[in-house]
Design a protein around this motif. Sequence first.
Motif, PDB file in Angstrom:
ATOM      1  N   UNK A   1       0.870  -1.101   0.003  1.00 61.18           N
ATOM      2  CA  UNK A   1       0.157   0.019  -0.044  1.00 61.18           C
ATOM      3  C   UNK A   1       0.867   1.254  -0.073  1.00 61.18           C
ATOM      4  N   UNK A   2       2.054   1.268   0.943  1.00 61.92           N
ATOM      5  CA  UNK A   2       2.851   2.265   0.858  1.00 61.92           C
ATOM      6  C   UNK A   2       3.300   2.592  -0.372  1.00 61.92           C
ATOM      7  N   UNK A   3       3.931   1.439  -1.352  1.00 61.43           N
ATOM      8  CA  UNK A   3       4.411   1.592  -2.546  1.00 61.43           C
ATOM      9  C   UNK A   3       3.366   2.189  -3.420  1.00 61.43           C
ATOM     10  N   UNK A   4       2.056   1.936  -3.396  1.00 65.17           N
ATOM     11  CA  UNK A   4       1.334   2.392  -4.346  1.00 65.17           C
ATOM     12  C   UNK A   4       0.790   3.901  -3.895  1.00 65.17           C
ATOM     13  N   UNK A   5       0.811   4.317  -2.520  1.00 66.59           N
ATOM     14  CA  UNK A   5       0.431   5.508  -2.292  1.00 66.59           C
ATOM     15  C   UNK A   5       1.772   6.614  -2.507  1.00 66.59           C
ATOM     16  N   UNK A   6       2.874   6.048  -2.758  1.00 60.81           N
ATOM     17  CA  UNK A   6       3.979   6.768  -2.781  1.00 60.81           C
ATOM     18  C   UNK A   6       4.011   7.453  -4.456  1.00 60.81           C
ATOM     19  N   UNK A   7       3.816   6.590  -5.394  1.00 63.20           N
ATOM     20  CA  UNK A   7       3.691   7.159  -6.815  1.00 63.20           C
ATOM     21  C   UNK A   7       2.433   7.852  -6.923  1.00 63.20           C
ATOM     22  N   UNK A   8       1.275   7.573  -6.487  1.00 63.92           N
ATOM     23  CA  UNK A   8       0.156   8.299  -6.672  1.00 63.92           C
ATOM     24  C   UNK A   8       0.044   9.484  -5.862  1.00 63.92           C
ATOM     25  N   UNK A   9       0.736   9.667  -4.822  1.00 68.33           N
ATOM     26  CA  UNK A   9       0.859  11.104  -4.147  1.00 68.33           C
ATOM     27  C   UNK A   9       1.871  11.896  -5.012  1.00 68.33           C
ATOM     28  N   UNK A  10       2.774  11.345  -5.434  1.00 69.30           N
ATOM     29  CA  UNK A  10       3.894  12.102  -6.447  1.00 69.30           C
ATOM     30  C   UNK A  10       3.153  12.608  -7.651  1.00 69.30           C
ATOM     31  N   UNK A  11       2.208  11.836  -8.291  1.00 65.99           N
ATOM     32  CA  UNK A  11       1.589  12.386  -9.295  1.00 65.99           C
ATOM     33  C   UNK A  11       0.626  13.302  -9.004  1.00 65.99           C
ATOM     34  N   UNK A  12      -0.014  13.461  -7.848  1.00 63.47           N
ATOM     35  CA  UNK A  12      -0.879  14.285  -7.407  1.00 63.47           C
ATOM     36  C   UNK A  12       0.053  15.638  -7.102  1.00 63.47           C
ATOM     37  N   UNK A  13       0.956  15.589  -6.662  1.00 61.45           N
ATOM     38  CA  UNK A  13       1.756  16.776  -6.417  1.00 61.45           C
ATOM     39  C   UNK A  13       2.088  17.311  -7.706  1.00 61.45           C
ATOM     40  N   UNK A  14       2.708  16.612  -8.609  1.00 59.21           N
ATOM     41  CA  UNK A  14       3.005  17.087  -9.970  1.00 59.21           C
ATOM     42  C   UNK A  14       1.745  17.740 -10.784  1.00 59.21           C
ATOM     43  N   UNK A  15       0.632  17.174 -10.474  1.00 56.84           N
ATOM     44  CA  UNK A  15      -0.646  17.506 -11.221  1.00 56.84           C
ATOM     45  C   UNK A  15      -0.858  18.985 -10.509  1.00 56.84           C
ATOM     46  N   UNK A  16      -1.061  18.803  -9.245  1.00 57.40           N
ATOM     47  CA  UNK A  16      -1.089  20.161  -8.381  1.00 57.40           C
ATOM     48  C   UNK A  16      -0.079  21.330  -8.793  1.00 57.40           C
ATOM     49  N   UNK A  17       0.828  21.058  -9.222  1.00 53.77           N
ATOM     50  CA  UNK A  17       2.108  22.008  -9.361  1.00 53.77           C
ATOM     51  C   UNK A  17       1.835  22.482 -10.789  1.00 53.77           C
ATOM     52  N   UNK A  18       1.539  21.431 -11.746  1.00 57.58           N
ATOM     53  CA  UNK A  18       1.185  22.082 -13.078  1.00 57.58           C
ATOM     54  C   UNK A  18       0.057  22.656 -13.109  1.00 57.58           C
ATOM     55  N   UNK A  19      -1.008  22.491 -12.433  1.00 57.17           N
ATOM     56  CA  UNK A  19      -2.102  23.336 -12.308  1.00 57.17           C
ATOM     57  C   UNK A  19      -1.830  24.615 -11.763  1.00 57.17           C
ATOM     58  N   UNK A  20      -1.433  24.652 -10.790  1.00 57.40           N
ATOM     59  CA  UNK A  20      -1.110  26.112 -10.157  1.00 57.40           C
ATOM     60  C   UNK A  20      -0.154  26.895 -10.880  1.00 57.40           C
ATOM     61  N   UNK A  21       0.899  26.197 -11.797  1.00 57.70           N
ATOM     62  CA  UNK A  21       1.394  27.030 -12.577  1.00 57.70           C
ATOM     63  C   UNK A  21       0.715  27.728 -13.902  1.00 57.70           C
ATOM     64  N   UNK A  22      -0.421  26.882 -14.552  1.00 55.52           N
ATOM     65  CA  UNK A  22      -1.262  27.164 -15.435  1.00 55.52           C
ATOM     66  C   UNK A  22      -2.096  28.289 -15.000  1.00 55.52           C
ATOM     67  N   UNK A  23      -2.642  28.324 -13.649  1.00 53.01           N
ATOM     68  CA  UNK A  23      -3.353  29.242 -13.249  1.00 53.01           C
ATOM     69  C   UNK A  23      -2.650  30.523 -12.392  1.00 53.01           C
ATOM     70  N   UNK A  24      -1.441  30.602 -12.482  1.00 54.21           N
ATOM     71  CA  UNK A  24      -0.682  31.550 -11.812  1.00 54.21           C
ATOM     72  C   UNK A  24      -0.716  33.145 -12.569  1.00 54.21           C
ATOM     73  N   UNK A  25      -0.368  33.966 -11.903  1.00 45.99           N
ATOM     74  CA  UNK A  25      -0.422  35.373 -12.325  1.00 45.99           C
ATOM     75  C   UNK A  25       0.442  35.390 -13.520  1.00 45.99           C
ATOM     76  N   UNK A  26       1.763  34.704 -13.282  1.00 53.49           N
ATOM     77  CA  UNK A  26       2.761  34.990 -14.239  1.00 53.49           C
ATOM     78  C   UNK A  26       2.441  34.002 -15.600  1.00 53.49           C
ATOM     79  N   UNK A  27       1.932  33.037 -15.612  1.00 56.67           N
ATOM     80  CA  UNK A  27       1.509  32.377 -16.857  1.00 56.67           C
ATOM     81  C   UNK A  27       0.245  32.767 -17.724  1.00 56.67           C
TER      82      UNK A  27
END
Length: 581
Positions: free
Chosen positions: A1-27
Amino acid sequence: MAREAGPAGERQRRCGALVGYFTSAKFLLYLGHALSTWGDRMWHFAVSVFLVELYGNSLLLTAVYGLVVAGSVLLLGAIIGDWVDKNSRLKVAQTSLVVQNASVILCGIILMIIFLFKTQLLTLYHGWLLTMCYILVITIANIANLASTATAITIQRDWIVVVAGEDRSKLADMNATIRRIDQLTNILAPMAVGQIMTFGSPMIGCGFISGWNLMSMCVEYLLLWKVYQKTPTLALKCSKVEESELKQLNIKKENDMKPAEGVQLIVEKDVTGFEPQQEKEVGCAARIAEPFITFRDGWVAYYNQPVFLAGMGLAFLYMTVLGFDCITTGYAYTQGLSGSVLSLLMGASAITGIMGTVAFTWLRRKCGLIRTGLISGVAQLSCLVLCAISVFMPGSPLDLTVSPFADISARLFENEPLPTIASPGGEPEVAFATGMPNLLNGSTTPAYADPEMSPEPVPLISVSLLFAGVIAARVGLWSFDLTVTQLLQENVAESERGIINGVQNSMNYLLDLLHFIMVILAPNPEAFGLLVLISVSFVAMGHIMYFRFAQKSLGKQIFACCTPDPKAVSDSSLPGNTSTV
């Protein structure tokens, strides 16, 4: 479970960072600038072609339009900048955006009417109605350019500084990204609208540009509002009074900082709230004199800036024929280069320009901002040496014994017709003094390609060295441009950003206008080599001015070894700097 949660959490963080960039004032700022620049480049390319097409394949209307645009910015640059300073950021950005796009849309509609009913308009009032339409088009197009100037000042010289905040490295990266967008749209937008006009018609091109600007205006308006909401500091703006009071308070070093905090920043609504009461007391004569006073005060303030010499150095770089404008393109045609080769060279120049923006960010981190300008200047001048050498190489048409006006005066006084070439449709076309063909009908044959007029091929050594120097110099040119741009952003007081950058635009247009006058005085290909040498001399003088600025700013440390400097702020804090960056 820990192995599955790790990659899933990493993907969520990446998606969150990507969404945050595309909605930032700079972009959102990048996206709005890309839309605005794309529309600008399409319009500036198309309007010149439209004017040539309308006036019987003559360059008269295009020349008049260029003169009006340059003269207007030269005279009104300081006034536009002062208007930017005195009004709220959102009001300035939205007003200039609406005026610019509405003017382009109106121009497109008028041009469509002219293309549809040109024959009828020629017969009405002995052709005066058509002449009035031409004047109206040039006037409205000039208004669009002035509004575009206001937009560039407020977004690229003010908003971007506020969005970057205190992080000067972020400001440098944002400036570089803006320039990369400019480079790409400068190549791609004319290509896109050119294809539409080629496979459609000029009228379809007018309709497409009008429709694009209408759509783009709505999207840009929304993006500006989003950026304004995401950056609360955009609602705060210093006035000249508050900045002077703040400076005095800092000098006195008062223990009680509450008064300083009360005058440092003001909400823009408060600024606009008390100004009308003062205006009521101003007489009619003062209102008439106000633009002239603003013009004078703007140039005086520009002269008194600590970065004055750096700004002048950048302006001197506009006094050159070593660029991909109509002049250099016309000369290339007289030397036997085809349109396809020139398009490849323009693409290469865009690539080297983007390389210059990358070099700027790297050099600034390693050597600091001011030394980046010095290195960029040396790089540009080193490449332009190739252009100077090309003047004396085989294939160069340099011949100073030929009078610049010999060809023109002979035709004027002997009543000889201008030479013509056969167009693809069989109709004769005028071969202009530059030897540039009529590109409206898709012709890429040089004007003097007739075997009797050009009995032997021209060696390409000279023109090859010329364009090799021009293309390579773009790395240093755009790195230097970004250096001076950031120096103005960092060292000009917030309350004067508009007027100082307005005067800087005026200086750029003045030197650009002088370079066209220089070409008018020596239009023959035989004199182009002399123009190249004069251009290199002006570029050298510009970089000498910047060297003097750097010497005054850095003193004996000007030639200090470059050391890694992540913040890179030590050498850009000049004496007298009151900027809030």
